[in-house]
Design a protein around this motif. Sequence first.
Motif, PDB file in Angstrom:
ATOM      1  N   VAL A 210      -7.156   1.410   8.632  1.00  0.00           N
ATOM      2  CA  VAL A 210      -5.769   1.062   8.314  1.00  0.00           C
ATOM      3  C   VAL A 210      -5.735  -0.166   7.403  1.00  0.00           C
ATOM      4  CG1 VAL A 210      -3.554   0.331   9.275  1.00  0.00           C
ATOM      5  CG2 VAL A 210      -4.890   2.072  10.455  1.00  0.00           C
ATOM      6  N   LEU A 211      -6.602  -1.133   7.693  1.00  0.00           N
ATOM      7  CA  LEU A 211      -6.635  -2.356   6.890  1.00  0.00           C
ATOM      8  C   LEU A 211      -7.066  -2.075   5.452  1.00  0.00           C
ATOM      9  CD1 LEU A 211      -8.178  -4.923   9.407  1.00  0.00           C
ATOM     10  CD2 LEU A 211      -5.799  -4.761   8.651  1.00  0.00           C
ATOM     11  N   VAL A 212      -8.119  -1.273   5.279  1.00  0.00           N
ATOM     12  CA  VAL A 212      -8.595  -1.021   3.902  1.00  0.00           C
ATOM     13  C   VAL A 212      -7.604  -0.151   3.137  1.00  0.00           C
ATOM     14  CG1 VAL A 212     -11.018  -1.374   4.495  1.00  0.00           C
ATOM     15  CG2 VAL A 212     -10.046   0.933   4.642  1.00  0.00           C
ATOM     16  N   ALA A 213      -6.951   0.803   3.822  1.00  0.00           N
ATOM     17  CA  ALA A 213      -5.928   1.611   3.144  1.00  0.00           C
ATOM     18  C   ALA A 213      -4.742   0.741   2.747  1.00  0.00           C
ATOM     19  CB  ALA A 213      -5.476   2.758   4.047  1.00  0.00           C
ATOM     20  N   ALA A 214      -4.372  -0.198   3.618  1.00  0.00           N
ATOM     21  CA  ALA A 214      -3.299  -1.132   3.285  1.00  0.00           C
ATOM     22  C   ALA A 214      -3.704  -2.008   2.101  1.00  0.00           C
ATOM     23  CB  ALA A 214      -2.959  -1.996   4.491  1.00  0.00           C
ATOM     24  N   GLY A 215      -4.990  -2.366   2.047  1.00  0.00           N
ATOM     25  CA  GLY A 215      -5.470  -3.158   0.923  1.00  0.00           C
ATOM     26  C   GLY A 215      -5.308  -2.430  -0.402  1.00  0.00           C
ATOM     27  N   VAL A 216      -5.609  -1.133  -0.412  1.00  0.00           N
ATOM     28  CA  VAL A 216      -5.415  -0.335  -1.631  1.00  0.00           C
ATOM     29  C   VAL A 216      -3.941  -0.342  -2.037  1.00  0.00           C
ATOM     30  CG1 VAL A 216      -5.567   1.976  -2.627  1.00  0.00           C
ATOM     31  CG2 VAL A 216      -7.407   1.129  -1.153  1.00  0.00           C
ATOM     32  N   LEU A 217      -3.082  -0.180  -1.053  1.00  0.00           N
ATOM     33  CA  LEU A 217      -1.645  -0.127  -1.342  1.00  0.00           C
ATOM     34  C   LEU A 217      -1.142  -1.466  -1.875  1.00  0.00           C
ATOM     35  CD1 LEU A 217       0.377   2.157  -1.080  1.00  0.00           C
ATOM     36  CD2 LEU A 217       1.022   1.276   1.156  1.00  0.00           C
ATOM     37  N   VAL A 218      -1.578  -2.559  -1.265  1.00  0.00           N
ATOM     38  CA  VAL A 218      -1.146  -3.886  -1.718  1.00  0.00           C
ATOM     39  C   VAL A 218      -1.673  -4.174  -3.125  1.00  0.00           C
ATOM     40  CG1 VAL A 218      -1.396  -6.354  -1.300  1.00  0.00           C
ATOM     41  CG2 VAL A 218      -0.905  -4.828   0.610  1.00  0.00           C
ATOM     42  N   ALA A 219      -2.934  -3.816  -3.375  1.00  0.00           N
ATOM     43  CA  ALA A 219      -3.525  -4.088  -4.682  1.00  0.00           C
ATOM     44  C   ALA A 219      -2.857  -3.302  -5.797  1.00  0.00           C
ATOM     45  CB  ALA A 219      -5.021  -3.764  -4.640  1.00  0.00           C
ATOM     46  N   CYS A 220      -2.377  -2.111  -5.496  1.00  0.00           N
ATOM     47  CA  CYS A 220      -1.815  -1.249  -6.546  1.00  0.00           C
ATOM     48  C   CYS A 220      -0.285  -1.244  -6.582  1.00  0.00           C
ATOM     49  CB  CYS A 220      -2.309   0.183  -6.352  1.00  0.00           C
ATOM     50  SG  CYS A 220      -4.083   0.384  -6.579  1.00  0.00           S
ATOM     51  N   ALA A 221       0.356  -1.601  -5.482  1.00  0.00           N
ATOM     52  CA  ALA A 221       1.826  -1.548  -5.444  1.00  0.00           C
ATOM     53  C   ALA A 221       2.384  -2.762  -4.720  1.00  0.00           C
ATOM     54  CB  ALA A 221       2.287  -0.259  -4.761  1.00  0.00           C
ATOM     55  N   GLY A 222       1.745  -3.898  -4.891  1.00  0.00           N
ATOM     56  CA  GLY A 222       2.162  -5.104  -4.186  1.00  0.00           C
ATOM     57  C   GLY A 222       3.578  -5.543  -4.531  1.00  0.00           C
TER      58      GLY A 222
END
Length: 548
Positions: free
Chosen positions: A210-222
Motif C-alpha cells: 500500500v505504501l509503495v503504491a501510494a508513493g507512485v500515486l504521490v510522485a505522479c499525481a501529487g
Amino acid sequence: MQNAPASLAGERVDLNPPPPRRRPWLRRPAIVATVLGALGVAFRLVLIVAGYPRADSDEATVGLGALHIATGRDFPIFFYGQHYMGTIESYLAAPLLAVGGPSTLLLRLPLIALYVGFLVAMYRLVAATYNAWFAVLVVGVLALGSDRVLKDQLIAHGGTMEVKPAAAVLLLLAYALATGWRRRRAAGFFLWGLVAGLILWEHLVVVPYVLVAAGVLVACAGRELAGRMGAWLLAGLVVGAGPLIGYNLHPAPGDDSLSIFLRQNDGPAVPLLQRLGGGTLMGVPLSSGMCGPGVCQPWQRAWAPVCLALLVASAVLAVRALRRSGGRPAEPAAHPERARQLVRLALALGALLSIVAYTRSPAAGLTPMESGRYLCCLPVSVPAILWPLWRLWEQGAGRVRVRVATGGAALALVVVAMAVTTTAVVTSAVADARADGRDQRHLVEALRAAGVRHLYAGYWTCNRVSFDTGESITCAVLDDTLRPGFDRYLPYRVAVAVDSRPAYVFVAGTVPDTRFRAYLRAQEGSDAPLRVVGRYRVYWPTTRVELP
C-alpha cells in the motif's frame, strides 16, 4: 533496362495484393497468457474438488462467520477470537453458503475468483509497465504453485489470498491514474482509496505494498492529491476501512488496532541472525514456492540470496531509468516512462520492505516454517524478481547471448522440473487430504447418529465439527492438559458447559486422548468409548465428567 520496374518488363502486377497473413495465435501474448491462466485455474479447481488442501479449524472459523452472515445472526468485523484481520472471505462466501449450506468447497470458490482477478491484474500491470511477452512469463510462473503457495491460495484462512490481487490492483490503478485515466478521474481516486481501505482492514501484512503504491500515486499525481482528488481518495479509504474505523472508535484498552499492530513484534528476544535466517533463508523460498511440504532443503534455501540480489538489481535498474526519464511531470500522462519505472521500483521495494518487516518479528526466527505465510504478498513482485534475467537475455549478443540462452534453457528446465515435482507432491498430498476429509465426514455421521449435541475436542477438531454440522453440534476446546482451550467463538463454550452429558473427541494416541483415557479409568474404571472413527476416538460417558 535491367533495373526497369516489373510492370515495364511485361510482368503482371497485382494491384490488389492479398492481406498479410495473420500471426499465429501462439504469437499473441494475451491469448497465450489466457491459456496459461486457465490451466492454473483448472488445476486449482480440480484440487479443491478433490478435497486438497486439508481443511482445518481456522478455515472452519471463516466458514462459521459466513454462516452467521448468511443467516443474519452476526456480522463479524474481525476473525473470531481476535481484534485484527478482517472477514472479507466470510462475506464473499456467505451468499454461496446461504444457498448450499456448510461446505468447504463452496467456502473456497471465492478464492478461485480472487486468483483469477490476481492473474488478470498482474497481466495488465506487467504488460503496461514492462512488455506483453514478459507478462506472459509472469502469468506462467504464477500459474505454477508449490504446496505452500497453493495452500495460501486455496485455504480460506483469511488475509493470504485477497491481499495479492488488491496489491496488484492498487499499483495498476496508480499507473492508470498517472498515465491515461482522463475521464471520471474522481472515480479512479475513490476506487484506489476503497481498495486500500478494504485491504488494510483485512490484513496489515499488505502495508508495504500500500505504501509503495501510494508513493507512485504521490510522485505522479501529487498536485491533484492536494486538492479535490485527494478528498475523493480519502472518502474511498474511509468507506473501505469503515469496519476498522468503526471498531477503533470505542475499543477496549489495549485492543485498538495501533496497539495490536505494535504487539505483532512482541515475544521472546530472538537473535538477529536467527531472525534473518528464518525470515530470508526459509521465508523467501517458502513464499516463492521453492520448498516442499514441511521442509526446506539447503539447496532450496540458496534461492533466498539469489532472489534478494535480483530484487536489488531490479530496483537499481528502475532508479537508473528514472534518472534518465527527467524530472517531475507537470500534469498526469505527461511522462508515462517515468510512471512505468516508478511501478517497477515499487514492485521491488514492496518485496524488500515485506521481508524486512517479517524478519523483525520473533516468529521469523522461532517458527519460520509456519510463519512463512506472512510473506504471502511476495508473488506480486515476481516481475521485479524476473526482470533482470529477462533484460540480460534480451540484451545479450554473440557469445554472451549463447551463454544467456543456455542459462535460460537451464532455468526453463528447472521451472519444468519444479512443475513436475509440485504436481507429484500435490498429487500424493491429495490422497492424505481425502482420507482426512473422509474421517471428518464419518465422525460427523457418528455423532449425529448417536444424538450428540455438544462435545469437547482439541482446537484443530472443534470448529470443523461445528461448521460441518451447520452448528447442530457445537464444540468447546480442551488443551493438552484437558483444561479449557482457545475457543474462538465463546458462545460455544457456554453451550457445552451447560450440557449434562457432552461427548469427548480426540485424535487417537495424542496427549489429550491418552490423558483422558487414564482419567476415565481412574474415575469410572473404563474407557467408555462411543466408537473409533478413522483417526478419532469418541467418548460419551453416561454422566458429565468433571475434568481436573
